[in-house]
Design an enzyme around this catalytic site. Structure first.
Site, PDB file in Angstrom:
ATOM      1  N   TYR A 112     -13.048  -2.095  12.566  1.00 21.16           N
ATOM      2  CA  TYR A 112     -13.578  -0.994  11.758  1.00 21.16           C
ATOM      3  C   TYR A 112     -15.061  -0.748  12.045  1.00 21.16           C
ATOM      4  CZ  TYR A 112      -9.139  -0.666   9.431  1.00 21.16           C
ATOM      5  OH  TYR A 112      -7.805  -0.465   9.193  1.00 21.16           O
ATOM      6  N   GLN A 136       0.802  -1.212   0.000  1.00 19.15           N
ATOM      7  CA  GLN A 136       0.000   0.000   0.000  1.00 19.15           C
ATOM      8  C   GLN A 136       0.843   1.274   0.000  1.00 19.15           C
ATOM      9  OE1 GLN A 136      -2.681  -1.750   3.269  1.00 19.15           O
ATOM     10  NE2 GLN A 136      -4.089  -0.416   2.174  1.00 19.15           N
ATOM     11  N   ASN A 182      -8.114  -5.910  14.386  1.00 16.19           N
ATOM     12  CA  ASN A 182      -8.396  -4.794  13.488  1.00 16.19           C
ATOM     13  C   ASN A 182      -9.890  -4.534  13.560  1.00 16.19           C
ATOM     14  OD1 ASN A 182      -5.749  -4.852  12.799  1.00 16.19           O
ATOM     15  ND2 ASN A 182      -6.049  -5.425  10.656  1.00 16.19           N
ATOM     16  N   TRP A 239      -6.345  -0.913  -1.976  1.00 20.54           N
ATOM     17  CA  TRP A 239      -6.674  -2.157  -2.670  1.00 20.54           C
ATOM     18  C   TRP A 239      -7.609  -1.921  -3.865  1.00 20.54           C
ATOM     19  CZ3 TRP A 239      -2.833  -4.893  -1.141  1.00 20.54           C
ATOM     20  CH2 TRP A 239      -2.364  -4.787   0.168  1.00 20.54           C
ATOM     21  N   ASN A 257      -1.919 -10.772   8.389  1.00 19.65           N
ATOM     22  CA  ASN A 257      -2.916  -9.735   8.570  1.00 19.65           C
ATOM     23  C   ASN A 257      -4.235 -10.163   7.933  1.00 19.65           C
ATOM     24  OD1 ASN A 257      -3.607  -6.866   9.326  1.00 19.65           O
ATOM     25  ND2 ASN A 257      -4.242  -6.910   7.191  1.00 19.65           N
ATOM     26  N   GLU A 258      -5.283 -10.274   8.756  1.00 19.97           N
ATOM     27  CA  GLU A 258      -6.660 -10.462   8.275  1.00 19.97           C
ATOM     28  C   GLU A 258      -6.822 -11.644   7.331  1.00 19.97           C
ATOM     29  OE1 GLU A 258      -7.887  -6.674   6.683  1.00 19.97           O
ATOM     30  OE2 GLU A 258      -7.862  -5.704   8.647  1.00 19.97           O
ATOM     31  N   GLU A 290      -5.306  -2.089  14.091  1.00 16.94           N
ATOM     32  CA  GLU A 290      -5.811  -1.141  13.081  1.00 16.94           C
ATOM     33  C   GLU A 290      -7.166  -0.619  13.529  1.00 16.94           C
ATOM     34  OE1 GLU A 290      -6.147  -2.473   8.991  1.00 16.94           O
ATOM     35  OE2 GLU A 290      -4.221  -3.515   9.118  1.00 16.94           O
ATOM     36  N   TRP A 312      -5.071   3.276  11.760  1.00 16.22           N
ATOM     37  CA  TRP A 312      -4.897   2.996  10.344  1.00 16.22           C
ATOM     38  C   TRP A 312      -5.388   4.216   9.604  1.00 16.22           C
ATOM     39  CZ3 TRP A 312      -2.421  -0.657   7.578  1.00 16.22           C
ATOM     40  CH2 TRP A 312      -2.553  -0.550   6.192  1.00 16.22           C
ATOM     41  N   HIS A 371       0.961  -9.249   4.586  1.00 12.25           N
ATOM     42  CA  HIS A 371      -0.173  -8.347   4.413  1.00 12.25           C
ATOM     43  C   HIS A 371      -0.550  -8.387   2.931  1.00 12.25           C
ATOM     44  CE1 HIS A 371      -2.292  -4.702   6.369  1.00 12.25           C
ATOM     45  NE2 HIS A 371      -2.852  -4.845   5.161  1.00 12.25           N
TER      46      HIS A 371
HETATM   47  O1  IFM Z   1      -6.328  -0.716   4.059  1.00 15.16           O
HETATM   48  C1  IFM Z   1      -6.821  -1.810   4.757  1.00 15.16           C
HETATM   49  C2  IFM Z   1      -5.694  -2.636   5.343  1.00 15.16           C
HETATM   50  O2  IFM Z   1      -4.809  -3.060   4.365  1.00 15.16           O
HETATM   51  C3  IFM Z   1      -6.257  -3.851   6.035  1.00 15.16           C
HETATM   52  N1  IFM Z   1      -7.279  -3.498   6.979  1.00 15.16           N
HETATM   53  C4  IFM Z   1      -8.316  -2.603   6.544  1.00 15.16           C
HETATM   54  C5  IFM Z   1      -7.718  -1.374   5.887  1.00 15.16           C
HETATM   55  C6  IFM Z   1      -8.840  -0.420   5.416  1.00 15.16           C
HETATM   56  O3  IFM Z   1      -9.658  -1.065   4.489  1.00 15.16           O
END
Ligand code: IFM
Length: 429
Positions: free
Chosen positions: A289, A13, A287, A392, A158-159, A337, A384, A114
């Site tokens: 959101y 990124q 993480n 992405w 990651n995720e 995040e 984040w 990632h």
């Molecule tokens: O940008 C992403 C990150 O790469 C992974 N977690 C969520 C973020 C926001 O969508």
């Protein structure tokens, strides 16, 4: 581990320089080249040019006053093609980054994966193929052999939910496959790769804290209808318990296995796998959101939303952290995040008065504090993202950064949220 304040990014990124110093293509380089996959035809080729501007970026991190910087390592940069010897020039970049951070009093926190799988490993079958788990563990040991003497905390993956579901079931992330049973095989091999990496790193003498980062949220029924409750159970199973149960308890939940079977998917578990997957870890990265509200007909999104159309649900953060503490006790957590994209509107001087992002961060930090007051073992909070970057499939449109990046000039301009975060951190000392 005392409470850590940080910011996070990931390699693809921000780094750019996708051809530099022996790096080979990752699945994201390939995915971005297919018209229609990424908004505006954007790619990570230039990104924030962090690969070349790293010292300047670390200086900016120091101005924020963060304790920790969480970044990821590009696998195809350090082990081109996903197997074989290390690429010294690629690994040297991370070596310099770690030293630069330490020189400024910032702890490096490495994420090993990632999302940028070397393309050759995808060509050999990708995460649905068991060998990828072994390749990942080998790569993890190569990197930690070089950096673990200076890096106190490591995240394997990651995720993994996003890797498997977006990448192999929905096809909206690299490698863009739409095969649900393959995605489910990917879930197991990701978790196996995590466990093998933890075991491999421990066997090679790594004493740093090791963990994994999951994207988690509560799944709430939209109403009293039993069908809404059933939709929430399924979402919680596929999104939360399918990962945490094997990682912590060493077994997949029975209701999830039944749900998968009903969709023609099977977890390719072999004898001994679950003992590997549940190898002890020191920290769970969360993480967070938003919370999902589920009706029988699908997810419902109402109320205040971010620029991504994601609900703003800070209370859910408190509930999630308490719930993890209850259902998976003994595992310290760090919010690795949390943040939001909004339509940033710079003034004539380029400054971004991002009230919404600032309020978002403040509300979520309060939510983390409430969870701690109520007994959740949360040891850190990372925003984040450090700076605007390649989001992405959405390309460069959504801006999650505390620091604005003017992509035409690569100028970095801290937004109001960055200055607020800096003061918030300083005030907590
Ligand atoms: O940008 C992403 C990150 O790469 C992974 N977690 C969520 C973020 C926001 O969508």
């Amino acid at each position: 581990m005392s409470f850590r304040w940080g910011v996070a990014t990931s390699a693809y990124q921000i780094e750019g320089a996708t051809d530099a110093d022996g790096r080979t293509p990752s699945i994201w380089d390939t995915f971005c080249r297919v018209p229609g996959n990424v908004a505006g035809g954007d790619t990570g080729e230039a990104a924030c040019d962090h690969y070349r501007r790293m010292p300047e970026d670390v200086a900016l991190l120091a101005e924020l006053g963060v304790d920790t910087y969480r970044f990821s390592i590009s696998w195809p940069r350090v082990q081109p093609r996903g197997r074989g010897p290390v690429n010294a020039r690629g690994l040297a970049f991370y070596d310099r980054l770690v030293d630069e951070l330490l020189a400024r009093g910032i702890d490096p926190w490495v994420t090993l994966y990632h999302w940028d799988l070397p393309q050759e490993l995808e060509d050999a079958g990708g995460w649905p193929h068991r060998d990828t788990a072994h390749r990942f563990a080998e790569y993890a040991v190569l990197v930690s052999d070089r950096l673990a003497d200076r890096v106190p905390t490591w995240t394997t993956l990651n995720e993994p939910w996003c890797v498997a579901m977006y990448g192999y079931a929905d096809g909206i992330h690299a490698p863009g496959r739409t095969d649900f049973p393959a995605a489910v095989r990917a879930v197991h091999h990701l978790l196996l790769g995590h466990g093998l990496a933890v075991q491999g790193m421990r066997a090679s003498g790594v004493s740093a804290d090791l963990g994994i980062t999951l994207n988690l949220g509560q799944a709430r029924p939209a109403g009293d209808d039993p069908a809404d409750h059933e939709a929430a159970r399924r979402a919680d199973g596929l999104g939360v318990r399918m990962y945490l149960d094997p990682l912590v308890h060493g077994r997949y939940p029975e209701d999830v296995v039944a749900d998968l079977a009903a969709r023609g998917a099977v977890l390719p578990i072999r004898d001994g796998d679950l003992a590997v997957v549940s190898a002890p870890i020191d920290v769970l990265g969360v993480n967070y959101y938003f919370d999902a509200t589920l009706a029988a007909t699908g997810e419902v999104r109402t109320g205040p939303l971010t620029g991504m159309g994601w609900p703003i649900t800070p209370d859910g953060c408190t509930e999630l952290l308490l719930r993890i503490g209850r259902d998976y006790p003994g595992l310290p957590m760090v919010v690795t995040e949390n943040g939001a994209a909004f339509d940033d509107d710079p003034g004539d001087d380029g400054f971004v008065l991002d009230e919404e992002r600032t309020a978002f961060l403040a509300a979520h930090i309060r939510a983390v504090e409430r969870a701690r007051d109520l007994g959740a073992d949360v040891r850190g909070y990372f925003a984040w993202s450090f700076m605007d970057n390649f989001e992405w499939g959405h390309g460069y449109g959504p801006r999650f950064g505390l620091v604005r990046v003017d992509y035409a000039t690569q100028r970095r301009i801290p937004k109001q949220s960055a200055l607020w975060y800096r003061d918030r951190i300083a005030g907590s000392r």
